[in-house]
Write a protein that holds these residues in place. Structure first.
Motif, PDB file in Angstrom:
ATOM      1  N   ILE A 190      25.876   6.312  -2.411  1.00 30.81           N
ATOM      2  CA  ILE A 190      24.655   6.114  -1.818  1.00 30.81           C
ATOM      3  C   ILE A 190      25.846   7.048  -0.165  1.00 30.81           C
ATOM      4  O   ILE A 190      25.623   8.313   0.055  1.00 30.81           O
ATOM      5  N   SER A 192      28.432   8.015  -0.911  1.00 29.66           N
ATOM      6  CA  SER A 192      29.083   9.387  -0.619  1.00 29.66           C
ATOM      7  C   SER A 192      27.913  10.130  -1.143  1.00 29.66           C
ATOM      8  O   SER A 192      28.827  11.065  -0.386  1.00 29.66           O
ATOM      9  N   VAL A 193      27.425   9.837  -0.961  1.00 25.04           N
ATOM     10  CA  VAL A 193      26.189  11.553  -1.607  1.00 25.04           C
ATOM     11  C   VAL A 193      26.474  11.773  -0.271  1.00 25.04           C
ATOM     12  O   VAL A 193      25.977  13.511   0.664  1.00 25.04           O
ATOM     13  N   VAL A 196      29.189  14.080   1.715  1.00 26.71           N
ATOM     14  CA  VAL A 196      29.036  15.304   0.498  1.00 26.71           C
ATOM     15  C   VAL A 196      28.261  16.156   1.284  1.00 26.71           C
ATOM     16  O   VAL A 196      28.401  17.425   1.406  1.00 26.71           O
ATOM     17  N   THR A 197      27.238  15.338   1.325  1.00 21.57           N
ATOM     18  CA  THR A 197      26.354  16.265   1.816  1.00 21.57           C
ATOM     19  C   THR A 197      26.401  16.215   3.214  1.00 21.57           C
ATOM     20  O   THR A 197      25.979  18.042   3.592  1.00 21.57           O
ATOM     21  N   ARG A 199      29.130  16.943   4.691  1.00 23.69           N
ATOM     22  CA  ARG A 199      30.586  18.079   4.471  1.00 23.69           C
ATOM     23  C   ARG A 199      29.791  19.578   4.291  1.00 23.69           C
ATOM     24  O   ARG A 199      30.614  20.656   4.539  1.00 23.69           O
ATOM     25  N   ILE A 200      28.598  19.506   3.230  1.00 24.33           N
ATOM     26  CA  ILE A 200      28.206  20.663   2.740  1.00 24.33           C
ATOM     27  C   ILE A 200      27.993  21.763   3.714  1.00 24.33           C
ATOM     28  O   ILE A 200      27.588  22.878   3.473  1.00 24.33           O
ATOM     29  N   GLU A 203      30.778  23.157   6.301  1.00 24.32           N
ATOM     30  CA  GLU A 203      30.590  24.521   5.632  1.00 24.32           C
ATOM     31  C   GLU A 203      30.115  25.518   5.231  1.00 24.32           C
ATOM     32  O   GLU A 203      30.280  26.769   5.752  1.00 24.32           O
ATOM     33  N   GLN A 204      28.951  25.331   5.022  1.00 30.40           N
ATOM     34  CA  GLN A 204      27.595  26.276   5.326  1.00 30.40           C
ATOM     35  C   GLN A 204      27.551  26.991   6.159  1.00 30.40           C
ATOM     36  O   GLN A 204      27.091  27.757   6.557  1.00 30.40           O
ATOM     37  N   LEU A 257      16.737  15.845   3.962  1.00 32.21           N
ATOM     38  CA  LEU A 257      17.861  15.517   2.829  1.00 32.21           C
ATOM     39  C   LEU A 257      18.956  14.621   3.640  1.00 32.21           C
ATOM     40  O   LEU A 257      18.308  13.502   2.915  1.00 32.21           O
ATOM     41  N   LEU A 335      15.150  14.839  -3.136  1.00 33.00           N
ATOM     42  CA  LEU A 335      16.642  15.271  -3.563  1.00 33.00           C
ATOM     43  C   LEU A 335      15.622  16.864  -4.104  1.00 33.00           C
ATOM     44  O   LEU A 335      16.571  18.140  -4.474  1.00 33.00           O
TER      45      LEU A 335
ATOM     46  N   ALA B 233      35.008  27.152   0.005  1.00 30.84           N
ATOM     47  CA  ALA B 233      34.418  26.233  -0.092  1.00 30.84           C
ATOM     48  C   ALA B 233      33.273  25.688  -0.215  1.00 30.84           C
ATOM     49  O   ALA B 233      33.560  23.826  -0.494  1.00 30.84           O
ATOM     50  N   VAL B 234      32.046  25.899  -0.111  1.00 33.62           N
ATOM     51  CA  VAL B 234      30.858  25.214  -0.305  1.00 33.62           C
ATOM     52  C   VAL B 234      30.603  25.127  -1.236  1.00 33.62           C
ATOM     53  O   VAL B 234      30.201  23.969  -1.806  1.00 33.62           O
ATOM     54  N   VAL B 237      32.663  22.148  -2.565  1.00 31.69           N
ATOM     55  CA  VAL B 237      32.378  20.389  -2.058  1.00 31.69           C
ATOM     56  C   VAL B 237      31.020  20.162  -3.349  1.00 31.69           C
ATOM     57  O   VAL B 237      31.080  18.752  -2.798  1.00 31.69           O
ATOM     58  N   HIS B 238      30.359  21.175  -3.215  1.00 35.54           N
ATOM     59  CA  HIS B 238      28.780  20.753  -5.020  1.00 35.54           C
ATOM     60  C   HIS B 238      30.256  19.898  -5.388  1.00 35.54           C
ATOM     61  O   HIS B 238      28.961  19.249  -6.134  1.00 35.54           O
ATOM     62  N   ASN B 240      31.920  17.772  -5.357  1.00 33.14           N
ATOM     63  CA  ASN B 240      31.729  16.170  -4.938  1.00 33.14           C
ATOM     64  C   ASN B 240      30.808  15.635  -5.114  1.00 33.14           C
ATOM     65  O   ASN B 240      30.593  14.670  -6.206  1.00 33.14           O
ATOM     66  N   TYR B 241      29.795  16.688  -5.589  1.00 37.32           N
ATOM     67  CA  TYR B 241      28.471  16.031  -5.415  1.00 37.32           C
ATOM     68  C   TYR B 241      28.391  15.626  -7.497  1.00 37.32           C
ATOM     69  O   TYR B 241      27.671  14.677  -7.241  1.00 37.32           O
ATOM     70  N   VAL B 244      29.748  12.381  -8.027  1.00 38.11           N
ATOM     71  CA  VAL B 244      29.234  11.605  -7.307  1.00 38.11           C
ATOM     72  C   VAL B 244      27.861  10.811  -8.062  1.00 38.11           C
ATOM     73  O   VAL B 244      27.310  10.017  -8.525  1.00 38.11           O
ATOM     74  N   TRP B 248      26.566   8.094  -9.815  1.00 35.25           N
ATOM     75  CA  TRP B 248      25.757   6.673  -9.335  1.00 35.25           C
ATOM     76  C   TRP B 248      24.381   6.600 -10.766  1.00 35.25           C
ATOM     77  O   TRP B 248      23.562   5.790 -10.971  1.00 35.25           O
TER      78      TRP B 248
END
Lengths: 380, 350
Positions: A190, A192-193, A196-197, A199-200, A203-204, A257, A335, B233-234, B237-238, B240-241, B244, B248
């Motif tokens: 969790i 990590s998720v 990552v979120t 980070r996204i 970047e967005q 999220l 999600l 980049a966007v 990075v997905h 990486n999802y 994970v 999970w």
């Protein structure tokens, strides 16, 4: 007893808690240089409406600060050590330059605190806690806060945890080992998720900024063109709208999220604490049990502790599946909501591009021959 | 672009004696005003890697492109003979274009695709051997040939014709024209810009326009590159999802399947960006065409300025020579023209 139980059931279903912001200025200081410093404490207003007959009135309104929530949580954890209490929002946010008085921060905190109270009110056992009721009904919490175990008992718990980690548990129940392992793994995943979120989102945001800049170059070019001006402006505004849609998408991620993921990151820590407390209870029993052999204690105490272990384990078992269910529901909904928003985002973006593309791209096929033919006409 | 030109090359009433045995162009065709593309199908069909020794005897790898030609009347009659073909390197295309620029200074010569990949976004390879780059270059070279061959003036050039038909000895033929000697120095062209007295209004407008076009398209290309970078980049990075979610899913029972398929989707999503951005490169190539056309236009304007300047200088020279002749004829001697002007003043005052 039947009536009592019925009322308890009722109270579980009849809490309606509303929450709003409240600003109280505590202190106003003017120092020698005439600089004014305002000490502000934020509190939140909660309106409880209940139909349960246990309460004297059907409506209560109280003001609570973050510290009050900390108190409530620790009371609940002390009384129900192996129940999974929904986490509170963090005290401080390290990341970025978050101003404690920043609107977004306050709003996020308010929502999280509200969720906390709602979760407690939905919990079959916790909702009946005396402290919970006091929290929601008493105007002044201060007299109640003086009661109950305080700093010393928390110290005691830490000492016990340390001692137990050295000794280890005698009888290890496999089911709790499995739970422990799950808690570790879940916590990793969790987190990590969550990362990552974040980070996204970052970047967005950068993509969104570049899109704005990109669209402005189209508009600039359009200014010096005649026939191409309209199509160029068309693409420019297309790109601009893409940027806006991206902004909305990022906002949705941040509002739906991220909080959900973040809560479960905190939940993972709560779970770890619950497992620790359960282990302590078992260790205490085992220690006393051993002492029984050397007659340092009596059977009654050992039996009490054995009961305690039994209770704790059962409570945890019950709450564990409850927690798993609500975790799945919460994360699934967050999600799915994000996924739906993603689909919506891409549909909007691609429809905008498709709609304009035919009018936009065809003029690019204007023949560059016009250049050379013009020159020829100059009769060179 | 290619589509437009192809539509032009409709089989029309053509002279049967267009291609004389020795391959030289028939005058009647020139008089026709029709262009090469109407008589001949041209395409750049393939690309291949070759190795060889270069000018300094070092081993190098380069790409050659297959140029195919076929007379149109052959296809019109229902026959489908195999096309004639030869291999050309990028440098030979460059040589052809440089020749055309010098031989026809008043014509905006169509541009070639880039020599080196510019405006590259982060992950796009700047490698000239990259297959995607080679493919886009092939298209660019084909467009170049289409445009040149459908130009009313350029298409009748003999060197062009031999470029398409004569594999060996073509280079020597080009050098023999001595075109390189006619190239102008940039310095002279630059000084001409400032010293022209009565610049042609239309030309000045065109110069400003092409400068503007160059700067706008360059700006656009740079901005697009940055956007591509960010978008890349966007998507990545997905990815990486993906990792994970898969991990999970292993620890969950009820949610496991859902998480796993989410993970797969994320992986697929992350890899999809490569194709998307490669597609966009074709759009960027079109923008680059505008950029290079603007450069070509600018070159023509420069040449015109230089010619104008030279004309003005020559006119002044002519005037001064005429005056000198007059002086010699009338026997009046003056040290220089300027003094003569001053000397005239006292006369006028008298």
């Amino acid at each position: 007893i039947l009536l009592h139980t019925a009322c308890k059931l009722q109270s579980r279903l009849n809490y309606s808690i509303r929450c709003s912001r409240d600003l109280k200025v505590n202190n106003l200081n003017v120092d020698n240089e005439g600089e004014v410093t305002v000490y502000m404490k934020f509190s939140f207003r909660f309106l409880l409406q209940t139909t349960c007959s246990e309460f004297d009135s059907s409506q209560y309104e109280v003001r609570r600060r973050y510290q009050d929530f900390l108190w409530l949580k620790s009371r609940l954890e002390d009384n129900y050590p192996t129940l999974i209490v929904h986490p509170l929002p963090e005290k401080f946010v390290m990341k970025g330059m978050v101003d404690r008085f920043n609107d977004d921060f306050i709003e996020t905190r308010r929502k999280a605190l509200h969720r906390f109270l709602n979760r407690i009110s939905e919990h079959p056992i916790l909702s009946n806690s005396h402290y919970f009721k006091v929290f929601l009904t008493e105007e002044e919490l201060a007299p109640h806060r003086k009661q109950g175990p305080g700093f010393l008992s928390r110290m005691g718990e830490t000492m016990r945890t340390m001692a137990n980690s050295v000794r280890g548990l005698r009888s290890k129940l496999e089911e709790f080992d499995v739970m422990q392992e799950y808690v570790e793994d879940f916590s990793n995943k969790i987190c990590s998720v969550d990362k990552v979120t974040q980070r996204i989102i970052k970047e967005q945001r950068e993509y969104m900024d570049e899109l704005k800049h990109y669209s402005s170059t189209y508009f600039q070019w359009a200014e010096s063109e005649k026939e191409l001006a309209e199509p160029l402006k068309g693409i420019g505004s297309c790109v601009e709208r893409c940027s806006k849609e991206t902004q909305e998408q990022v906002q949705h991620l941040s509002e739906v999220l991220v909080p959900a993921l973040h809560e479960y990151v905190l939940c993972a820590d709560t779970l770890k604490a619950v497992m620790r407390r359960r282990n302590n209870i078992q260790a205490e029993f085992e220690a006393k049990n051993e002492a029984l052999a050397s007659r340092k204690t009596d059977q009654e105490m050992v039996d009490d502790l054995a009961d305690r272990v039994e209770q704790a384990n059962n409570a945890l078992r019950g709450d564990w599946s409850r927690w798993r269910t609500s975790m799945r529901a919460d994360l699934k909904s967050a999600l799915i909501s994000s996924a739906v928003k993603n689909v919506d985002y891409y549909e909007k973006v691609s429809s905008k591009l498709k709609g304009d593309s035919f009018t936009v791209l065809s003029p690019f096929h204007i023949s560059p021959f016009s250049f050379s033919s013009e020159l020829q006409n100059l009769g060179l | 672009m290619a589509e437009d030109s192809k539509e032009d090359s409709v089989a029309s009433n053509v002279d049967s004696d267009q291609q004389t045995p020795d391959g030289s162009l028939n005058n009647s065709v020139l008089a026709d005003g029709s262009c090469l593309l109407r008589r001949m199908e041209i395409c750049v069909a393939e690309a291949e890697k070759r190795s060889g020794k270069n000018a300094v005897s070092m081993q190098e790898t380069f790409t050659v492109y297959l140029v195919e030609t076929r007379p149109i009347d052959a296809t019109a009659e229902g026959r489908s003979p195999p096309p004639d073909s030869l291999w050309r390197r990028y440098s030979e295309f460059e040589l052809l274009r440089n020749y055309l620029i010098i031989a026809y200074p008043y014509i905006v010569v169509p541009p070639l695709p880039e020599k080196r990949a510019e405006f590259v976004w982060h992950k796009l390879s700047a490698d000239n051997m990259d297959p995607d780059f080679v493919e886009r270059r092939r298209i660019g070279l084909e467009n170049f040939l289409f445009r040149v061959a459908s130009h009313p003036v350029l298409s009748n050039d003999e060197i062009l014709y031999h470029f398409l038909t004569k594999e060996h000895g073509w280079k020597e033929m080009v050098y023999e024209t001595g075109f390189q000697a006619k190239a102008d120095s940039r310095l002279r062209a630059l000084s001409a810009t400032f010293r022209v007295r009565s610049p042609h209004k239309r030309l000045v407008e065109m110069k400003h326009y092409s400068d503007g076009l160059q700067s706008h398209t360059a700006q656009l290309l740079r901005a697009r590159t940055r956007v591509a970078d960010r978008l890349y980049a966007v998507y990545k990075v997905h990815g990486n999802y993906g990792r994970v979610f898969s991990e999970w899913s292993a620890i969950e029972k009820e949610m496991g399947d859902g998480l796993q398929s989410a993970g797969h989707h994320m992986d697929a999503y992350a890899t999809s960006i490569d194709d998307i951005l490669e597609e966009e490169e074709h759009y960027a190539d079109q923008l680059k065409e505008y950029l290079f056309y603007a450069e070509a236009l600018r070159a023509v304007c420069r040449k015109h300025e230089l010619s104008q300047f030279e004309l003005e200088m020559a006119s002044l020279d002519l005037i001064s020579k005429k005056q000198q002749r007059e002086e010699l004829a009338t026997g009046v001697c003056h040290t220089n023209i300027n003094l003569k002007q001053y000397a005239m003043l006292p006369k006028a005052c008298k």
